[in-house]
Each structure stands twice: as structure tokens, then as C-alpha cells.
Design an enzyme around this catalytic site. Sequence first.
Site, mmCIF file in Angstrom:
data_model
loop_
_atom_site.group_PDB
_atom_site.id
_atom_site.type_symbol
_atom_site.label_atom_id
_atom_site.label_comp_id
_atom_site.label_asym_id
_atom_site.label_seq_id
_atom_site.Cartn_x
_atom_site.Cartn_y
_atom_site.Cartn_z
ATOM 1 C CD GLU A 75 -2.490 1.161 2.792
ATOM 2 O OE1 GLU A 75 -2.875 0.026 3.199
ATOM 3 O OE2 GLU A 75 -2.704 2.207 3.427
ATOM 4 C CD GLU A 108 -2.923 7.330 5.806
ATOM 5 O OE1 GLU A 108 -3.919 6.710 6.207
ATOM 6 O OE2 GLU A 108 -1.753 6.956 6.005
#
Length: 274
Positions: free
Chosen positions: A155, A160
Site C-alpha cells: 500500500e 493522510e
Amino acid sequence: MKRVLGLSFFYLLFSACSVHYRPKDHPYVYVQKKDREVKEWKLVWEENFNSPKLDSSKWSRIPAGGADWNKHMSTDDACFGWENGALILRGIKNTNQDKDSRPFLTGGIWSKGKFAFQYGRIEIRAKLGSAKGAWPAMWMLAELDKYGKYPRNGEIDIMEHLNFDNIIYQTTHSYYTLDLGQKENPKHFGTASIKSEEYNTYGISWYPDRIVFQVNGVDTFTYPRVNGVDPAQWPYDQPFYLLIDQQLGGSWVGEVNQDQLPVEMRVDWVKVYQ
């Protein structure tokens, strides 16, 4: 997803590709030619969100799931909007809990099954909203399932953002970092300062031997391929698709203050170079 037959043949053809190669069975997959990164990159795919509806040839709305990040995802129109050439992804109070018992809903899009790429540069210009429990994210997952179930394929978290922070997190996750616990050999994440109330450009430059994370064109963190460690350290040799979502709540970001909703992320454009 199941392993794709013919994938080895796909890679035998790799060295013969031009700026990007789209296999017959997966015409939406852009694979960069070997050694192409040493030359000037070219724009190969973009989305400007100028139409007041989602381009279904490029994107789908993310459905609900069972993980922290997607358990509040909804395809409801109330979680999406367009204004001044920007896509708006919202986290909102759920005003009809007779129909859906979840207390709040979130909007997100992904290019799964419609666009994926291997190596190159991606840039996303966006403005983030802040609220207690807000967790906007831009990230990537493997399209063709080369190594098995998550987290075997890895990933890539381009960006974020949590709550009202003035930093973002840029991270790689894999079987190597999660199951084997190898988070410092090499270090698997970095942070970068931002002004979240302003538009910023988030991105990565992805090479066969490293992933360079960036904010506003400035390198912020590099995750290298390392020799002499478990091969699970580098699953990043296959095409990945893109997710952009306005998440809410979860064990990492914490509880949601519904009095601070709605919260939204505005996405101006996405560009991919190879």
C-alpha cells in the site's frame, strides 16, 4: 482478487513498451518502459473534474466495507459535489438513520478496474478540511494482485491528514512492515508540514528502486528498495490504482465530533506522468 493469468507474459513484453504499455487484457493499465525514468517524463493521464459529474470511465464511488477507512463510505449524492472545477468529497451527519443506521457517511472515489499505473509520477492538487475525527487520504493499492492477499501487495499512502494537524503522513505498508514488523529497515513513513486550509499538491515519484514522496514539488521522504532483506519489502513492482477519500473515525484518528460536520476535501486535479 484472483491472480491474473498471463501476467508473466505481460512482463516479458515490458521492455518492448513505449512511453506506456497497456496490456490487451487490461487496457487501463499504464506500465512505464524500462529505463524511461532517466528521460523526461510525459503526461499520460489526467483528471480535471471540470464536469459536474464523475467520469465513470475513470472512477467509481467507493462502497462501504468493514475496515476503519471504509466502514462509513457511501455512494449517496450528499457525500459528493462539484464547484469551480473541483470535486468535493464530504463527511456528513447521516440524517436518515432509518434507512442507514450509521451515524455519519463519507465520500470517496477509486480508479480500481479503470486506471492503474506502474512507475512514474502522480500529483494531486487538493485542499483539505479539518474536524475532530476527519481523516482525508490519497493512496494506492495493487491492481493485479501479484503476490496474494493484503498486505502482500503493499500500500502506498501519498497523503493522510488527521483532525486539525498541520502535518500529513506519507507511508508505505506491506507484509514486510506489518506482519514482519520491519518499520525501520528502512523507515516506512515520513511527515511533512502543510497549511491544510490552502490548496497543496501531493504526490510521489515512483521508480523501480524507490518511492519519493513530495508536497508542492519538494521531496519530503524516500522509501528505498533494500537488498538482502525479505523479498516482501518491495511489492511495488506492479500496477497500482488510486483512491481519494474523505474518511471519518477509526482507531488511528479517534472519535468523530459530529458537531464539526460536514467536513470536506476539494480535489482540483490529478495528473500522472511516465
